[in-house]
Design an enzyme around this catalytic site. Sequence first.
Site, mmCIF file in Angstrom:
data_model
loop_
_atom_site.group_PDB
_atom_site.id
_atom_site.type_symbol
_atom_site.label_atom_id
_atom_site.label_comp_id
_atom_site.label_asym_id
_atom_site.label_seq_id
_atom_site.Cartn_x
_atom_site.Cartn_y
_atom_site.Cartn_z
ATOM 1 N N ALA A 65 0.865 -1.172 0.000
ATOM 2 C CA ALA A 65 0.000 0.000 0.000
ATOM 3 C C ALA A 65 0.908 1.230 0.000
ATOM 4 O O ALA A 65 2.064 1.154 0.420
ATOM 5 C CB ALA A 65 -0.894 -0.018 1.235
ATOM 6 N N GLY A 108 0.649 -4.945 0.974
ATOM 7 C CA GLY A 108 -0.540 -4.971 0.128
ATOM 8 C C GLY A 108 -0.298 -5.644 -1.218
ATOM 9 O O GLY A 108 -1.228 -6.166 -1.826
ATOM 10 N N GLU A 111 -0.713 -9.220 -0.515
ATOM 11 C CA GLU A 111 -2.147 -9.417 -0.253
ATOM 12 C C GLU A 111 -2.956 -9.361 -1.547
ATOM 13 O O GLU A 111 -3.913 -10.120 -1.725
ATOM 14 C CB GLU A 111 -2.625 -8.352 0.740
ATOM 15 C CG GLU A 111 -1.967 -8.521 2.105
ATOM 16 C CD GLU A 111 -2.255 -7.356 3.054
ATOM 17 O OE1 GLU A 111 -1.802 -6.230 2.747
ATOM 18 O OE2 GLU A 111 -2.934 -7.572 4.053
ATOM 19 N N GLU A 131 4.610 -5.064 7.158
ATOM 20 C CA GLU A 131 3.900 -3.960 7.819
ATOM 21 C C GLU A 131 4.353 -3.730 9.254
ATOM 22 O O GLU A 131 4.325 -2.606 9.752
ATOM 23 C CB GLU A 131 2.383 -4.222 7.813
ATOM 24 C CG GLU A 131 1.728 -4.102 6.442
ATOM 25 C CD GLU A 131 1.685 -5.391 5.634
ATOM 26 O OE1 GLU A 131 2.442 -6.336 5.971
ATOM 27 O OE2 GLU A 131 0.901 -5.444 4.679
#
Length: 257
Positions: A65, A108, A111, A131
Amino acid sequence: TDYDTILVSTRGRVGWITLNRPEALNALNSQVCAEVVAAATAFDADAGIGAIVLTGSARAFAAGADIKEMESKTGLDMTMGDHFGGWGQFAAVRTPVIAAVSGYALGGGCELAMMCDIILAADTARFGQPEINLGVIPGMGGTQRLIRAIGYYKAAELVLTGRVMDAAEAERAGLVSRVVPAAELLDEASTVAETIASKSLPSVFAAKAALDAAMETTLAEGLRFEKQAFAALFDTHDQKEGMAAFREKRAPGFENR
Ligand code: HXC
């Protein structure tokens, strides 16, 4: 259609989405999310598309992200803005999606790959959930899908330490469908996607839905779902055609009905 952060194209019955923010290693900001969801949803609504390939660059599938976009947000912003809610729509498309991963698939990015149905990895691929190094945790499904993919203890180690796996370890762990030489990744993804797209759509949709049920429900519910989906396919033209073709020793001519 105009997209700024992705490239979209169609080759035969395969839809291609290429993440294209090279300056940020394809970091997933809200615009990338909106555009990937829009492109995938459009492919999903097109009966001429039987499979989707999602890929990035040689250096990065996606490095996570977008940290710079998230940095100043409050907890309430993340909750009320439903900052990553759009990705749920991506995970819910009925058309099979193949992630073709080269380079970094972190946070992300990892993911996002796990929202796809098949993960093809270049031997240069790197997977991880770092993260924890940023004072947060995975927020697009990493704590849940990673455990289902590679088991509790392996997932827990990665999520708690932020350690990154190379492609060989990811394959041993069961996170990727197959590892291929980097130079062959896109050709291989194309072959897999075309293979899927050559099948009967109703059976492909049923197969993906049943596979999803295995990830999302109990065994008893999943078996009930499979039984119904299996039976329903016997009312399709393509089941009669597929089985007749077998008996007559010829290739089936599927009509997606
Ligand atoms: C924003 C990013 C980024 C990210 C890289 N960049 N990752 N920008 N968000 N996630 C930017 C860098 O700031 C830099 O831009 C450019 O991309 C190139 O990256 P470098 O760091 O210079 O490259 P390199 O030294 O090769 O290192 C590659 C890397 C590193 C190891 C992948 O970039 C890295 O650690 N990135 C962050 C990985 C990460 O922590 N991901 C998880 C994010 S949190 P500039 O302009 O500065 O040169 C997350 C949460 C998901 O994903 C859940 C959400 C709900």
